[in-house]
Design an enzyme around this catalytic site. Structure first.
Site, PDB file in Angstrom:
ATOM      1  N   GLU A 377       7.347  -0.184  -5.801  1.00 48.97           N
ATOM      2  CA  GLU A 377       6.106   0.026  -6.042  1.00 48.97           C
ATOM      3  C   GLU A 377       4.979  -1.107  -5.708  1.00 48.97           C
ATOM      4  O   GLU A 377       4.003  -0.819  -4.857  1.00 48.97           O
ATOM      5  CB  GLU A 377       5.682   0.585  -7.423  1.00 48.97           C
ATOM      6  N   THR A 503      -4.846  12.005   4.676  1.00 46.22           N
ATOM      7  CA  THR A 503      -4.258  10.860   4.022  1.00 46.22           C
ATOM      8  C   THR A 503      -3.150  11.528   3.097  1.00 46.22           C
ATOM      9  O   THR A 503      -2.213  10.758   2.753  1.00 46.22           O
ATOM     10  CB  THR A 503      -4.992  10.071   3.121  1.00 46.22           C
TER      11      THR A 503
END
Length: 513
Positions: A377, A503
């Site tokens: 992450e 997106t």
């Protein structure tokens, strides 16, 4: 792009050994690592993985927003309108799965976007729901018009897109026109925020402009482009420390920036993404957006490109704040290579293409260096803060992990896809296959796909009991398209794109076609 918070509570975390609870590739699962796999068999395997996730969602979670793939429960993090269904639509269309497409279309016609008991995010609702419906409409009215026989089902997508935008548009009713993001659609209220974020404000124009172009009602385009106007001409001038690179937060009352913190990380990212994509959508109307992207891209290459001391061959993007570079990045940021590649090929700029490929290679390194083959992450290359337990990782890989979670994010595969489409080099398809295979290995459960707590643990750590809707919209779509035949919606080298992806990886038809 999605906001950087994992939004995962401890109660959503299922502590289970994946090797015990979810044996990798049982008899019902396709084997993905055969050296004799052909392009077609890889495409088929990805379609099978998509269907596996859909079947589990349909059985245990539909019409709620997302499946909890460990407990076989469900969640409603996106207002209970069926986010996974709407997010899955364009992928199901591209895969030509008429059964799933019709199931989703039937659901869309039943959604009441005026009703929810929870706060509505203008940003998330725009990219997932509005983008998903508009994309389905453009595909089913265009290159995939033979898939659904009942045209009225397709027309509902545009009707519901307008209904949703009409519910949301009060967000822009502010002194400046910069919208609130967190909305109470029942009362017409908001969370009282003083500022809105760069990406949240700057990731609306594509979907809202497309809606205007399809309906002939300019209201939606005008609202989103008014908000964007403050980002294109940032005030005060100090909010733009380098040409094209602007701060992170905008005052809702007057449209002025409140800081000059610069990054391509979550919270800022898709503002830059949409600058070049608006130009692809309509170069006649959005030349200024392109100019601002070019300025930002050139400044990024000059001021934000960073090379770890242990791996100077790698390129990551630093952040910048008041003269100081922040040497950390995120999985979210790894869309950046794809943005440079799209801009480079559309504008015929080999310098942007080459820099984009450098960024793609850096993000590939974050996948290639972990025990699972999936990237973390967040990560850093700041040598002043390396944990002793990760010194060897930094020396070998050029980064250390600051959050080892993986919540089914798509950005690395997304940039691999752009690299494949722009260069045609088989290496990038191999990287996509490796990344998809790792996700299929470590994240797959009996009903879907779960997140991981630690990508650098041999088994991926424990499981997050949540399957984000963007698994359907993005991970599966970008993976599949790399092995699918060329088509109108595929990214094209040069300036011949007929579609542009929002997106959330929903392709909308460009204005000129």
């Amino acid at each position: 792009m999605h906001l950087p918070s994992l939004s995962l509570s401890l109660t959503a975390l299922a502590i289970a050994s994946p090797s015990a609870a979810y044996p990798h590739f049982g008899s019902s699962q396709p084997v993905l690592h055969s050296s004799s796999d052909t392009t077609q068999s890889r495409a088929d395997a990805i379609k099978a993985a998509f269907s596996h996730a859909w079947d589990g969602y349909l059985q245990y979670a539909f019409p709620h927003d997302e499946l909890h793939p460990v407990s076989n429960g469900y969640g409603d993090s996106r207002n209970g309108w069926g986010a996974s269904a709407v997010d899955a639509l364009s992928t199901a269309v591209i895969m030509r799965n008429a059964t799933i497409v019709n199931q989703i279309l039937d659901h869309v016609g039943k959604i009441d976007y005026s009703k929810t008991n929870t706060t509505v995010s203008l940003f998330e609702t725009t990219i997932r729901y509005l983008g998903g419906m508009l994309s389905g409409y453009d595909l089913l009215k265009g290159p995939v018009s033979d898939l659904v026989q009942n045209s009225s089902k397709i027309d509902v997508l545009l009707t519901q897109s307008k209904n949703l935008a009409d519910v949301l548009k009060f967000a822009f009713d502010t002194p400046s026109g910069v919208p609130y993001n967190n909305l109470n659609i029942t009362s017409g209220g908001n969370d009282g925020a003083k500022t809105n974020g760069l990406a949240v404000t700057g990731t609306l124009a594509l979907e809202w402009t497309r809606l205007s172009d399809l309906t002939g009602d300019t209201t939606y385009a005008d609202l989103s482009q008014k908000a964007e106007s403050y980002l294109l001409n940032p005030q005060p001038k100090s909010a733009e420390p380098f040409p094209g690179l602007v701060g992170s937060n905008i005052n809702i009352s007057n449209g002025q920036f409140t800081d000059a913190q610069v990054s391509w990380n979550g919270g800022d990212d898709s503002y830059y993404e949409y600058l070049i994509k608006m130009y692809v959508y309509d170069p006649k109307r959005f030349g200024l957006y392109k100019d601002r992207w070019v300025a930002a891209a050139q400044s990024t290459m000059q001021h934000l490109a960073s090379h770890p001391s242990s791996r100077p061959d790698l390129t990551f993007l630093a952040s910048y704040n008041n003269g100081t570079l922040g040497l950390s990045s995120q999985h979210l940021t790894c869309f950046d290579g794809g943005s440079f590649l799209l801009g480079g090929t559309v504008l015929n700029r080999t310098d942007f293409i080459n820099f984009g490929l450098d960024l793609v290679s850096g993000c590939h390194d974050t996948y290639n260096s972990t025990l699972t083959g999936i990237g973390p992450e967040s990560f850093s290359w700041d040598t002043s803060d390396i944990p002793s337990s990760q010194q060897s990782l930094y020396e070998k890989a050029g980064f250390y992990i600051t959050s080892g979670a993986y919540i089914l994010r798509p950005e690395v595969i997304e940039s691999f896809y752009y690299a494949w489409r722009v260069t045609g080099q088989e290496t990038y398809r191999d990287w996509i296959w490796s990344a998809f295979s790792a996700v299929n290995d470590y994240c797959r459960t009996s009903s879907g796909f779960s997140g991981l707590t630690d990508v650098n643990a041999a088994n991926g750590g424990s499981r997050y009991d949540n399957q984000e809707s963007f698994l359907f919209a993005e991970v599966m779509k970008y993976s599949y398209m790399a092995f699918a035949e060329d088509a109108a919606w595929q990214v094209q080298p040069g300036s011949g794109n007929q579609f542009v992806f929002n997106t959330e990886a929903h392709p909308v038809r460009v204005s000129s076609t």
